[in-house]
Design a protein around this motif. Structure first.
Motif, mmCIF file in Angstrom:
data_model
loop_
_atom_site.group_PDB
_atom_site.id
_atom_site.type_symbol
_atom_site.label_atom_id
_atom_site.label_comp_id
_atom_site.label_asym_id
_atom_site.label_seq_id
_atom_site.Cartn_x
_atom_site.Cartn_y
_atom_site.Cartn_z
ATOM 1 N N THR A 239 33.927 51.169 48.411
ATOM 2 C CA THR A 239 35.098 50.293 48.522
ATOM 3 C C THR A 239 34.726 48.956 49.154
ATOM 4 O O THR A 239 35.203 47.906 48.712
ATOM 5 C CB THR A 239 36.213 50.980 49.338
ATOM 6 O OG1 THR A 239 36.636 52.138 48.638
ATOM 7 C CG2 THR A 239 37.404 50.065 49.538
ATOM 8 N N ILE A 240 33.892 48.986 50.163
ATOM 9 C CA ILE A 240 33.461 47.740 50.800
ATOM 10 C C ILE A 240 32.769 46.843 49.776
ATOM 11 O O ILE A 240 33.093 45.662 49.645
ATOM 12 C CB ILE A 240 32.533 48.036 52.002
ATOM 13 C CG1 ILE A 240 33.311 48.732 53.115
ATOM 14 C CG2 ILE A 240 31.882 46.747 52.514
ATOM 15 C CD1 ILE A 240 32.453 49.315 54.209
ATOM 16 N N ILE A 241 31.838 47.402 49.041
ATOM 17 C CA ILE A 241 31.081 46.621 48.057
ATOM 18 C C ILE A 241 31.991 46.107 46.944
ATOM 19 O O ILE A 241 31.949 44.916 46.589
ATOM 20 C CB ILE A 241 29.925 47.468 47.479
ATOM 21 C CG1 ILE A 241 28.914 47.776 48.570
ATOM 22 C CG2 ILE A 241 29.265 46.761 46.299
ATOM 23 C CD1 ILE A 241 27.888 48.815 48.204
ATOM 24 N N ILE A 242 32.817 46.977 46.395
ATOM 25 C CA ILE A 242 33.678 46.587 45.278
ATOM 26 C C ILE A 242 34.725 45.575 45.733
ATOM 27 O O ILE A 242 35.050 44.636 44.992
ATOM 28 C CB ILE A 242 34.309 47.841 44.629
ATOM 29 C CG1 ILE A 242 33.209 48.660 43.945
ATOM 30 C CG2 ILE A 242 35.397 47.456 43.626
ATOM 31 C CD1 ILE A 242 33.630 50.041 43.504
ATOM 32 N N SER A 243 35.241 45.715 46.934
ATOM 33 C CA SER A 243 36.224 44.751 47.449
ATOM 34 C C SER A 243 35.613 43.367 47.608
ATOM 35 O O SER A 243 36.282 42.355 47.360
ATOM 36 C CB SER A 243 36.794 45.227 48.791
ATOM 37 O OG SER A 243 37.540 46.399 48.617
ATOM 38 N N ILE A 244 34.365 43.317 48.013
ATOM 39 C CA ILE A 244 33.677 42.021 48.130
ATOM 40 C C ILE A 244 33.445 41.425 46.743
ATOM 41 O O ILE A 244 33.678 40.241 46.517
ATOM 42 C CB ILE A 244 32.347 42.185 48.902
ATOM 43 C CG1 ILE A 244 32.634 42.490 50.373
ATOM 44 C CG2 ILE A 244 31.484 40.933 48.769
ATOM 45 C CD1 ILE A 244 31.414 42.900 51.179
ATOM 46 N N ILE A 245 33.005 42.250 45.806
ATOM 47 C CA ILE A 245 32.715 41.762 44.459
ATOM 48 C C ILE A 245 33.981 41.260 43.758
ATOM 49 O O ILE A 245 33.974 40.213 43.114
ATOM 50 C CB ILE A 245 32.035 42.867 43.619
ATOM 51 C CG1 ILE A 245 30.630 43.139 44.155
ATOM 52 C CG2 ILE A 245 31.979 42.488 42.142
ATOM 53 C CD1 ILE A 245 29.971 44.372 43.570
ATOM 54 N N LEU A 246 35.078 41.986 43.887
ATOM 55 C CA LEU A 246 36.306 41.641 43.163
ATOM 56 C C LEU A 246 37.228 40.686 43.920
ATOM 57 O O LEU A 246 38.255 40.281 43.377
ATOM 58 C CB LEU A 246 37.083 42.923 42.799
ATOM 59 C CG LEU A 246 36.402 43.838 41.787
ATOM 60 C CD1 LEU A 246 37.257 45.089 41.555
ATOM 61 C CD2 LEU A 246 36.165 43.117 40.473
ATOM 62 N N ARG A 247 36.872 40.342 45.135
ATOM 63 C CA ARG A 247 37.722 39.451 45.942
ATOM 64 C C ARG A 247 37.900 38.125 45.223
ATOM 65 O O ARG A 247 36.962 37.515 44.738
ATOM 66 C CB ARG A 247 37.077 39.244 47.310
ATOM 67 C CG ARG A 247 37.877 38.352 48.230
ATOM 68 C CD ARG A 247 37.184 38.190 49.543
ATOM 69 N NE ARG A 247 35.847 37.635 49.316
ATOM 70 C CZ ARG A 247 34.870 37.682 50.181
ATOM 71 N NH1 ARG A 247 35.053 38.266 51.339
ATOM 72 N NH2 ARG A 247 33.700 37.163 49.912
ATOM 73 N N ARG A 248 39.155 37.689 45.159
ATOM 74 C CA ARG A 248 39.482 36.395 44.571
ATOM 75 C C ARG A 248 40.709 35.864 45.294
ATOM 76 O O ARG A 248 41.796 36.404 45.159
ATOM 77 C CB ARG A 248 39.755 36.529 43.071
ATOM 78 C CG ARG A 248 39.861 35.183 42.394
ATOM 79 C CD ARG A 248 40.245 35.238 40.933
ATOM 80 N NE ARG A 248 39.425 36.119 40.128
ATOM 81 C CZ ARG A 248 39.835 36.622 38.974
ATOM 82 N NH1 ARG A 248 41.020 36.344 38.496
ATOM 83 N NH2 ARG A 248 39.046 37.416 38.277
ATOM 84 N N ASN A 249 40.527 34.803 46.050
ATOM 85 C CA ASN A 249 41.608 34.241 46.854
ATOM 86 C C ASN A 249 42.249 33.002 46.221
ATOM 87 O O ASN A 249 43.128 32.398 46.805
ATOM 88 C CB ASN A 249 41.118 33.885 48.252
ATOM 89 C CG ASN A 249 40.713 35.120 49.025
ATOM 90 O OD1 ASN A 249 41.292 36.172 48.853
ATOM 91 N ND2 ASN A 249 39.702 34.986 49.866
ATOM 92 N N PHE A 250 41.805 32.640 45.045
ATOM 93 C CA PHE A 250 42.381 31.465 44.361
ATOM 94 C C PHE A 250 42.379 31.742 42.849
ATOM 95 O O PHE A 250 41.634 32.568 42.369
ATOM 96 C CB PHE A 250 41.567 30.202 44.664
ATOM 97 C CG PHE A 250 40.112 30.350 44.324
ATOM 98 C CD1 PHE A 250 39.648 30.068 43.051
ATOM 99 C CD2 PHE A 250 39.202 30.797 45.281
ATOM 100 C CE1 PHE A 250 38.301 30.231 42.735
ATOM 101 C CE2 PHE A 250 37.856 30.955 44.965
ATOM 102 C CZ PHE A 250 37.407 30.670 43.687
ATOM 103 N N LYS A 251 43.230 31.041 42.152
ATOM 104 C CA LYS A 251 43.306 31.224 40.690
ATOM 105 C C LYS A 251 42.452 30.222 39.989
ATOM 106 O O LYS A 251 42.153 29.171 40.374
ATOM 107 C CB LYS A 251 44.732 31.087 40.214
ATOM 108 C CG LYS A 251 45.508 32.360 40.439
ATOM 109 C CD LYS A 251 46.813 32.280 39.711
ATOM 110 C CE LYS A 251 47.483 33.607 39.764
ATOM 111 N NZ LYS A 251 48.686 33.669 39.025
#
Length: 170
Positions: A158-170
Motif C-alpha cells: 500500500t505504501i508503494i502503490i500510494s506513492i506511485i498513484l498519488r496525484r494532487n493536481f489534474k
C-alpha cells in the motif's frame, strides 16, 4: 470515510474470495494449502490494491489521490481481504477436521525433520516450545496466521502503490 469504504470493499471481498479459492484449489491438487495460499496472496494483494486505489482515484475522486487517501483505501482493501480469507479458511477447517489434522500433522513432520538444524541454530528450548505450540495449534491459529500474512505485505504494498498513484493536481 463512507466514500472510501464504498469504493474499496468490493476489491477486498473479491480478493478474499480469491484467497479462499486458492486455499481450496491448492488442497485439491495435493499441495500444502497454507503455504501456497500465503504465497498466492503476495501476488494477489498488490493486484487488488493497485486496481482498488486506481479505481478510487479515477472513478470516485475525480483523478486526484493524496498519499493518505491511498493509504486509507489500501488499508480497507487489505484488511477486508485478510479478514475474508482468514474467516473463510477458519470455517473450512472447522467443517473439515480431517484437513485441519492433515495440516497440523504436516507441520509437525516438517518440524521433526528439521530438528537438528533448529536445535543447532536456536537451541533445544526453542525447538521444544515450537513443538509444544504445534501440538496445541487450533484451526483459529491457522486462520489468524493467514490473516496476519495478508496484512503485513498489504501495508508494504500500500505504501508503494500510494506513492506511485498519488496525484494532487489534474
Amino acid at each position: 470515510m463512507n466514500k472510501k469504504l464504498l469504493s474499496s470493499y468490493k476489491f477486498g471481498l473479491i480478493g478474499g474470495a480469491f484467497c479462499i479459492a486458492a486455499f481450496v484449489v491448492f488442497k485439491l491438487i495435493g499441495m500444502d494449502p497454507t503455504k501456497l495460499s500465503m504465497l498466492f496472496g503476495y501476488f494477489l494483494i498488490p493486484f487488488f490494491l493497485f486496481i482498488g486505489i486506481r479505481f478510487y482515484r479515477n472513478q470516485v475522486n475525480q483523478g486526484l489521490l493524496s498519499f493518505s487517501e491511498g493509504m486509507s483505501i489500501g488499508f480497507l482493501i487489505y484488511s477486508i481481504t485478510g479478514l475474508v480469507s482468514g474467516l473463510g479458511i477458519w470455517v473450512i477447517l472447522i467443517f473439515s477436521s480431517s484437513l485441519y489434522e492433515e495440516i497440523k500433522t504436516k507441520k509437525i513432520e516438517i518440524l521433526t525433520e528439521n530438528k537438528d538444524l533448529i536445535v543447532e541454530q536456536m537451541g533445544v528450548e526453542s525447538y521444544d516450545v515450537t513443538y509444544q505450540s504445534l501440538l496445541e495449534m487450533t484451526a483459529l491459529d491457522i486462520a489468524t496466521n493467514d490473516f496476519i500474512w495478508k496484512i503485513i505485505p498489504g501495508l508494504f504494498f500500500t505504501i508503494i502503490i500510494s506513492i506511485i498513484l498519488r496525484r494532487n493536481f489534474k
